[in-house]
Design an enzyme around this catalytic site. Sequence first.
Site, mmCIF file in Angstrom:
data_model
loop_
_atom_site.group_PDB
_atom_site.id
_atom_site.type_symbol
_atom_site.label_atom_id
_atom_site.label_comp_id
_atom_site.label_asym_id
_atom_site.label_seq_id
_atom_site.Cartn_x
_atom_site.Cartn_y
_atom_site.Cartn_z
ATOM 1 N N VAL A 162 10.292 -6.453 2.653
ATOM 2 C CA VAL A 162 10.467 -7.703 3.720
ATOM 3 C C VAL A 162 11.283 -7.102 4.816
ATOM 4 O O VAL A 162 11.203 -7.678 5.995
ATOM 5 C CB VAL A 162 11.066 -8.821 2.851
ATOM 6 N N TYR A 194 0.296 -5.785 6.349
ATOM 7 C CA TYR A 194 1.215 -5.321 5.084
ATOM 8 C C TYR A 194 0.384 -4.383 4.392
ATOM 9 O O TYR A 194 0.811 -3.290 3.899
ATOM 10 C CB TYR A 194 1.494 -6.585 4.234
ATOM 11 N N HIS A 221 0.214 -1.021 5.787
ATOM 12 C CA HIS A 221 1.625 -0.500 6.422
ATOM 13 C C HIS A 221 1.884 0.805 5.462
ATOM 14 O O HIS A 221 1.721 0.622 4.354
ATOM 15 C CB HIS A 221 2.554 -1.346 6.227
#
Length: 109
Positions: A36, A77, A80
């Site tokens: 996060v 995400y 990534h």
Amino acid sequence: MEEAKGVVKHILLAKFKDETTPEKIEQLIKGYANLVNIIPPMKAFHWGKDVSIENLHQGFTHVFESTFESIEGVAEYISHPAHVEFADLFLASLDKVIVFDYKPTVVRF
């Protein structure tokens, strides 16, 4: 009922391999939580262990919930480099996994 604008919840249910030590699980959870701080569209992270008295968990022991700004954010995400690297480590420690993405619906009375 109304769908939460843009927000997507990413749920992962996990059953760790029997040989995965509690220390290793703790290390993996810290690594997951740290994503996060690295991946901008990932807005929140929560996790927990099964505590249900219904015994319907089918062997899954942990739940991980991530919140994203959009479906496109989930895609960012997934691709990534930090997630790809972490996922290789994480998935190698799992016996079973289920992943489910959904847009939350708010019920108003």
